[in-house]
Enzyme design. Structure first.
Site, mmCIF file in Angstrom:
data_model
loop_
_atom_site.group_PDB
_atom_site.id
_atom_site.type_symbol
_atom_site.label_atom_id
_atom_site.label_comp_id
_atom_site.label_asym_id
_atom_site.label_seq_id
_atom_site.Cartn_x
_atom_site.Cartn_y
_atom_site.Cartn_z
ATOM 1 N N GLY A 1 0.796 -1.223 0.000
ATOM 2 C CA GLY A 1 0.000 0.000 0.000
ATOM 3 C C GLY A 1 0.828 1.272 0.000
ATOM 4 O O GLY A 1 0.276 2.370 0.096
ATOM 5 N N GLU B 1 -5.641 -3.900 -4.859
ATOM 6 C CA GLU B 1 -4.656 -4.994 -4.874
ATOM 7 C C GLU B 1 -5.199 -6.201 -4.122
ATOM 8 O O GLU B 1 -5.077 -7.343 -4.569
ATOM 9 C CB GLU B 1 -3.342 -4.524 -4.249
ATOM 10 C CG GLU B 1 -2.613 -3.494 -5.094
ATOM 11 C CD GLU B 1 -1.406 -2.873 -4.419
ATOM 12 O OE1 GLU B 1 -0.615 -2.238 -5.131
ATOM 13 O OE2 GLU B 1 -1.248 -2.994 -3.202
HETATM 14 C C1 5RP Z 1 1.422 -0.239 -4.010
HETATM 15 C C2 5RP Z 1 2.139 -1.384 -3.407
HETATM 16 C C3 5RP Z 1 3.480 -1.725 -3.965
HETATM 17 O O1 5RP Z 1 3.478 -3.055 -4.356
HETATM 18 C C4 5RP Z 1 4.518 -1.507 -2.907
HETATM 19 O O2 5RP Z 1 4.413 -0.174 -2.429
HETATM 20 C C5 5RP Z 1 5.928 -1.758 -3.448
HETATM 21 O O3 5RP Z 1 6.253 -0.745 -4.345
HETATM 22 P P1 5RP Z 1 7.599 -0.731 -5.183
HETATM 23 O O4 5RP Z 1 7.530 -1.884 -6.138
HETATM 24 O O5 5RP Z 1 7.562 0.612 -5.880
HETATM 25 O O6 5RP Z 1 8.748 -0.853 -4.234
HETATM 26 O O7 5RP Z 1 1.683 -2.038 -2.506
HETATM 27 O O8 5RP Z 1 0.236 0.061 -3.313
#
Ligand code: 5RP
Length: 218
Positions: free
Chosen positions: A95, A103
């Site tokens: 998140g 998601e």
């Molecule tokens: C978005 C998410 C993403 O999967 C999480 O924040 C990881 O992000 P990133 O791949 O940019 O590190 O939950 O709501």
């Protein structure tokens, strides 16, 4: 390897889990953006995608990948998404990009959740990353007071409105030793839409990006 290169290595490896002719569940974030780039190389082999955010939808469509409404899809073999933290049981905090509710919905439909992450996301105990909670706007202060009672330190994510028109509280200073129970407790607070603990439905597979390349765990 940089952190971004590790994310990319994990994202490319996740193509191994995409079934030909299927509709693919696609998450949100910078790691998933690499996955979408990789998925585009096999776009003629898939029927399309279901997306967890407006941002991912836009990127998928820019590649000419058809994005289906989840309501028109009764089966997803795989959902591929990143994480902000993941523990040894494949419970996650998600998140960071404020897309947690969609998601969680898309993940619930999928037979398998493939988490793609760089190795910095692996932790012993969840909670160092502030736990995102999506909240109906009028309930923000009430929910914040209830989260304080659970031992957290909620901070309003200023200027962010989710794709569902709600707000985010990021809960700091939580040592989440029982993620399954905490997920249930926070979701029971009136006004909470969902929280970023993905423990009841964790990842089935973790594809980690490491300095040596990708590595499949579990
Ligand atoms: C978005 C998410 C993403 O999967 C999480 O924040 C990881 O992000 P990133 O791949 O940019 O590190 O939950 O709501």
């Amino acid at each position: 390897m940089t952190q971004d290169e590790m994310k990319k290595a994990a994202a490319i490896k996740a193509l191994d889990y995409v079934e030909k002719g299927s509709i693919v569940g696609v998450g949100t974030g910078s790691t998933v953006n690499h996955f979408i780039d990789a998925l585009a190389t096999m776009k003629h082999d898939i029927e399309g995608a279901v997306s967890s955010s407006e941002a991912s939808t836009e990127k998928l469509e820019a590649y000419g990948i058809e994005v289906f409404d989840l309501n028109s899809v009764d089966k997803l073999s795989v959902y591929v998404d990143g994480a902000d933290e993941i523990n040894a049981q494949n419970h996650m905090i998600k998140g960071g990009g404020a897309a947690l509710t969609r998601e969680k919905i898309v993940a619930a439909v999928a037979d398998s959740f493939v988490c793609i992450a760089d190795e910095t996301k692996v932790v012993d105990v969840l909670g160092q990353f502030p736990l995102p909670v999506e909240v109906i706007p009028m309930a923000r202060s009430y929910v914040a007071r209830e989260l304080v009672k659970l031992g957290g330190d909620p901070v309003y994510r200023e200027g962010v409105i989710t794709d569902n028109g709600n707000v985010i509280l990021d809960v700091h200073n939580m040592q989440i030793t029982d993620p399954v129970a905490m997920e249930t407790r926070i979701n029971a607070i009136v006004g909470v839409v969902t929280n970023g603990l993905f423990a009841q439905r964790g990842a089935n597979v973790l594809v980690l990006g490491t300095p040596q390349g990708s590595k499949v765990v579990g």
